[in-house]
Scaffold this active site. Structure first.
Site, PDB file in Angstrom:
ATOM      1  CB  SER A 109       0.813   3.368   3.136  1.00 41.46           C
ATOM      2  OG  SER A 109       0.681   1.981   2.900  1.00 41.46           O
ATOM      3  CD  GLU A 207      -2.806   4.760  -1.702  1.00 38.18           C
ATOM      4  OE1 GLU A 207      -2.087   4.103  -2.486  1.00 38.18           O
ATOM      5  OE2 GLU A 207      -2.757   4.602  -0.468  1.00 38.18           O
ATOM      6  CG  HIS A 276       1.580   2.497  -2.067  1.00 38.58           C
ATOM      7  ND1 HIS A 276       0.283   2.784  -1.677  1.00 38.58           N
ATOM      8  CD2 HIS A 276       2.202   1.990  -0.972  1.00 38.58           C
ATOM      9  CE1 HIS A 276       0.131   2.461  -0.404  1.00 38.58           C
ATOM     10  NE2 HIS A 276       1.274   1.979   0.047  1.00 38.58           N
TER      11      HIS A 276
END
Length: 305
Positions: A109, A207, A276
């Protein structure tokens, strides 16, 4: 490529929060996961600090990270969570200290910014994988995600096939290269900075989460105009969680991917459980990999020695 040393039972891992403040209960709930693997856990001294949406001031978060890097007893650094804030640390990060003390660094992330900055400054392989408070400390943390930590104990090659998840060919082909990338919004935020993502000849992972199709469209357009999509040897489309449009009239996410990725010269394969999501297939960024759309296969070399 600089690979960190493998872990052994009895080693100590360090846990810091270089971005947002972690949920302390979930953080504590995650610690036994590592203890069951025979590891000791040392928390950063500022791990409970908060500074608005940050886990302490830039100075405090950087101090914890430098302490863990410089401590010879710490064999790996596993981050508590993402959120926001690692880009603020990049200019003052001691890259020479990292190069002199190469060790396992693991997260995803917002950690994408650190992954990119560290790899491009030092050559160190780092790991894109689930973290303590955001993943491991939750009740639904799954078996495959847990199993991915075993790659830190023994060098081995991993294959990602459709046994893990259905894969969709967007552009055909086969390519080899270093794995790079991660969270799309963080990759875009690196453009025009000293930490700009280098995709030339690389296999680029993308992503994201909570981004509508029009937002993903804008980010892919920026990567396209910066030459990052055509520079890449191939593209691995990971998980785009909670990407549903909030307006009645919208392109679908698949349409956006087709617009930007279908005509690229290298292979593009979508559907990877990277990001995620659960399961979360952890990968070593900077390690060599091969992507084949014909076989619907990604093969990844070991990230440790």
């Amino acid at each position: 490529m600089l690979r960190p040393a493998r872990l052994s039972k009895g080693d100590t891992i360090g846990v810091t929060a270089p971005a947002g403040p972690p949920d302390q209960n979930k953080l504590k709930h995650a610690i036994p996961f590592f203890e069951k693997m025979g590891l000791h856990v040392k928390l950063g001294k500022h791990i409970e600090k908060t500074h608005g949406y940050l886990a302490g001031t830039d100075k405090e978060r950087l101090e914890d990270l430098h302490d863990m890097i410089g401590d010879p007893a710490i064999k790996a650094i596993i981050f508590a969570r993402g959120g926001y804030g690692t880009g603020r640390l990049a200019p003052n990060l001691d890259y020479e200290l990292i190069k002199k003390n190469p060790k396992i660094i693991w997260g995803y992330s917002d950690i994408t910014y650190l992954h990119t900055a560290i790899r491009q400054a030092t050559g160190l392989v780092t790991f894109h994988g689930p973290m303590l408070a955001s993943d491991i400390g939750k009740e639904d943390f799954d078996e495959l995600s847990a199993e991915m930590f075993q790659q830190l104990f023994e060098p081995k090659t991993y294959d990602y096939t459709e046994k893990i998840s259905p894969l969709k060919v967007i552009a055909p082909g086969t390519a080899k290269g270093e794995l790079v990338g991660g969270n799309l919004s963080l990759l875009v935020s690196s453009l025009g900075t000293p930490y700009e993502i280098d995709t030339k000849g690389k296999l680029l992972i993308i992503e994201d989460i909570f981004e509508e199709p029009y937002r993903i469209d804008g980010m892919l357009n920026q990567l396209k105009l910066a030459g990052k999509l055509t520079d890449a040897a191939g593209i691995i489309v990971g998980d785009f969680a909670d990407a549903e449009p909030t307006v009645d009239s919208s392109l679908t996410l698949d349409q956006v991917f087709q617009d930007y990725l279908a005509e690229l010269p290298g292979p593009v394969l979508a559907g990877f459980k990277i990001g995620h999501c659960m399961p979360h297939f952890a990968v070593p960024l900077g390690a060599k990999a091969k992507l084949s759309t014909k076989e619907k296969l990604m093969t990844i070399e070991a990230g440790i020695y």
